[in-house]
Design a protein around this motif. Structure first.
Motif, PDB file in Angstrom:
ATOM      1  N   ARG A   1     -15.379   3.586   0.251  1.00  0.00           N
ATOM      2  CA  ARG A   1     -14.105   3.310   0.908  1.00  0.00           C
ATOM      3  C   ARG A   1     -14.416   2.756   2.292  1.00  0.00           C
ATOM      4  O   ARG A   1     -15.369   3.192   2.946  1.00  0.00           O
TER       5      ARG A   1
ATOM      6  N   THR B   1      -8.781   0.766   2.876  1.00  0.00           N
ATOM      7  CA  THR B   1      -7.610   1.610   3.099  1.00  0.00           C
ATOM      8  C   THR B   1      -6.766   1.170   4.286  1.00  0.00           C
ATOM      9  O   THR B   1      -5.686   1.725   4.507  1.00  0.00           O
ATOM     10  N   GLN B   2      -7.254   0.184   5.056  1.00  0.00           N
ATOM     11  CA  GLN B   2      -6.516  -0.275   6.230  1.00  0.00           C
ATOM     12  C   GLN B   2      -6.475  -1.804   6.248  1.00  0.00           C
ATOM     13  O   GLN B   2      -6.829  -2.426   7.252  1.00  0.00           O
TER      14      GLN B   2
ATOM     15  N   PHE C   1       0.866  -1.165   0.000  1.00  0.00           N
ATOM     16  CA  PHE C   1       0.000   0.000   0.000  1.00  0.00           C
ATOM     17  C   PHE C   1       0.911   1.226   0.000  1.00  0.00           C
ATOM     18  O   PHE C   1       1.941   1.204   0.702  1.00  0.00           O
ATOM     19  N   PRO C   2       0.618   2.280  -0.752  1.00  0.00           N
ATOM     20  CA  PRO C   2      -0.575   2.552  -1.543  1.00  0.00           C
ATOM     21  C   PRO C   2      -0.323   2.456  -3.041  1.00  0.00           C
ATOM     22  O   PRO C   2      -0.796   3.310  -3.802  1.00  0.00           O
TER      23      PRO C   2
ATOM     24  N   ASP D   1     -12.544   2.360   5.855  1.00  0.00           N
ATOM     25  CA  ASP D   1     -11.346   2.879   6.508  1.00  0.00           C
ATOM     26  C   ASP D   1     -11.023   2.211   7.834  1.00  0.00           C
ATOM     27  O   ASP D   1     -10.136   2.679   8.554  1.00  0.00           O
TER      28      ASP D   1
ATOM     29  N   TYR E   1      -5.498   4.588  -5.102  1.00  0.00           N
ATOM     30  CA  TYR E   1      -5.073   5.267  -3.876  1.00  0.00           C
ATOM     31  C   TYR E   1      -4.397   6.603  -4.156  1.00  0.00           C
ATOM     32  O   TYR E   1      -3.889   7.251  -3.236  1.00  0.00           O
TER      33      TYR E   1
END
Length: 532
Positions: A310, A78-79, A51-52, A312, A57
């Motif tokens: 998204r 995203t996590q 990532f990212p 998160d 992203y």
């Protein structure tokens, strides 16, 4: 042509007929879902991508339109984290839904895979799914045998279809064509579960392929991580890595087109991720933010509500197996798998409140690649919560990336690695060498929101003592509940599990005794004989 096992097809068809009706009847009670048959599963995993590094992203020097399409049509996570940033243990977590410290030998790299840990693909095969894979499956290691026959953790392997790769270092596997071959072998309307495991962007790369083949420019890179020198050599290495990610993404797009043409795309859950961080110093095989933090996007037109979202909150690789069981309508206690640690992500798909939503991630590692006396590992545990990453190093007398005299074998050979090693040789010392290869203290603490590169160790800052204590207490509590041998006082058992490849087993002692033994993933110039 590939041979088809007629009895296996008949068996799978009968199982599907029975299981399919059970699945339909089960779901008919819900007014929210309409099911003709269980959904297909296409799991797509690149090899060593942090990532990212996908354009979804906002990374401008990696172009991933297929990953972006999955994210736009489903959910962009995203996590997402692997608990263990190395190929074999990370993939074992995916297959079993258990953390690596709960997998005995399979918690190591290049291990023997214990028979007791059934995989989600083995369960799906038993329930009538057509299962298979191409490229790199669970690896490297020895999956063992069942009744004297090789065990197939992911089903049947497909690899007969080849192509001329864009560089000599990229696989000649025609991943998309092998996926199509797999689909041709299934029974009509039979649900499938396929693992697309690219070998890209794993080392090695064709130097300057990003520029010369991919049309990229060194100026495309917005920043070079602070733990590497910002040089043309390093930037070229990064662009070559990007070029190989794009090859993986291209075949993902072809697979989606095949499904679309067949009318199967809407009822297929597509998961796209990687197994661990990029194969560069201080990342792959370590436990820093960009080691374990990975790209993840999931689409399922018939099953994901409010696509284009998204997500998160923390998601673990241990969550994948229970999610696949759930989408297939399989009750976990009846699956035959060992108790699963991960969480079913179906509430996330439905955009509902998630009672098992994670607010922290525990990570760790044991033995990865060789290069230390007695094939010992470098045990670490850590916890990522709120803004912080806490790391505990248990054997600080050992070298984190492997011993210098055997070439720092837990770091793949590369132009970036060579540059850092040569810089130390010329200068006599180097902050870059210290960060990637030097010994570490017993504890590390980073504010990864302000310092995602983990450059400023806060462990000796008295202002963060409470933060450190709370993180350690939470980590220890979790690991005790999961019966981690390292926390329970028997962690050295991981050093004694045998390395499955006899050609390089006991590497350190054999090498130091003068045997002509080589590890093909490092360069001979990586060896440092002047460091004690």
């Amino acid at each position: 042509m590939m041979e088809i096992n007629v009895l296996s097809v008949i068996r799978s068809s009968v199982l599907y007929a029975v299981f399919g009706w059970i699945y339909i009847l089960t779901l008919s009670c819900s007014q929210e879902e309409e099911a003709v048959r269980p959904p297909n599963i296409l799991f797509c995993i690149s090899d060593d991508q942090s990532f990212p590094h996908a354009s979804a992203y906002g990374c401008d020097w990696v172009n991933t339109p297929s990953f972006d399409r999955v994210a736009a049509s489903g959910i962009l996570f995203t996590q997402a984290y692997t608990p263990n940033a190395k190929c074999a243990p990370s993939r074992a977590i995916l297959l079993t839904g258990r953390n690596s410290w709960q997998l005995e030998e399979a918690g190591n790299h290049v291990p023997y895979f214990p028979l007791k840990y059934k995989t989600y693909a083995e369960v799906l095969l038993d329930r009538g799914y057509h299962t298979g894979w191409t490229g790199k499956g669970w690896a490297p290691g020895d999956p063992g045998k069942i009744d004297g026959q090789p065990r197939h953790l992911l089903g049947r392997k497909y690899g007969s279809e080849t192509l001329t790769p864009p560089t000599k270092q990229i696989s000649n596997n025609n991943y998309a064509a092998n996926f199509k071959k797999f689909l041709q072998d299934r029974s009509p309307d039979q649900p499938f579960c396929f693992w697309y495991g690219a070998t890209e962007p794993h080392r090695r790369y064709s130097y300057r392929s990003g520029v010369e083949k991919g049309g990229k420019s060194l100026e495309d890179i917005d920043r070079v991580f602070s733990f590497w020198p910002d040089t043309d050599t390093v930037r070229n290495d990064m662009l070559d890595y990007a070029f190989e990610i794009e090859h993986f993404d291209n075949h993902l797009g072809q697979m989606m087109a095949i499904l679309e043409e067949m009318g199967e795309l809407d009822n297929t859950i597509i998961v796209v991720t990687s197994d661990n961080g990029m194969p560069f110093p201080r990342l792959k095989g370590q436990s820093y933010e960009y080691s374990n933090h990975l790209p993840l996007a999931i689409m399922w037109p018939k099953g994901i509500k409010n696509p284009g979202r998204r997500y998160d909150k923390f998601v673990s690789f241990a969550d994948i197996a229970p999610t696949f069981l759930a989408v297939a309508g399989i009750v976990e206690p009846k699956s035959g798998m060992q108790p699963i640690e991960g969480n079913n992500l179906m509430p996330v798909f439905k955009d509902k409140k998630f009672p098992d939503q994670r607010n922290y991630m525990v990570i760790g590692k044991e033995r990865h690649d060789l290069g230390r006396p007695n094939d010992e590992g470098y045990p670490m545990r850590g916890i990522r919560q709120d803004s912080f990453l806490y790391i505990k190093n248990y054997k600080t007398d050992r070298w984190p990336a492997g011993n210098p005299e055997t070439g720092y074998m837990n770091c793949d050979g590369s132009p970036t690695k060579s540059y850092i090693l040569n810089l130390r040789r010329r200068m006599g010392s180097s902050v870059y060498w210290d960060l990637s290869f030097g010994k570490r203290g017993s504890e590390e603490l980073y504010n990864v929101v302000k310092d995602p590169e983990c450059m400023d160790n806060l462990i000796d800052n008295a202002s963060y003592e409470t933060v450190r204590n709370n993180l350690y207490a939470q980590m220890e509590k979790e690991l005790k509940q999961e019966k981690d041998p390292r926390i329970l006082g028997n962690g050295d058992i991981f050093d004694h599990y045998p390395y499955s490849q006899s050609a390089t087993r006991n590497f350190y002692s054999r090498f130091m005794n003068g045997e002509d033994i080589k590890a093909n993933w490092i360069n001979q110039t990586d060896i440092d004989t002047d460091i004690e």
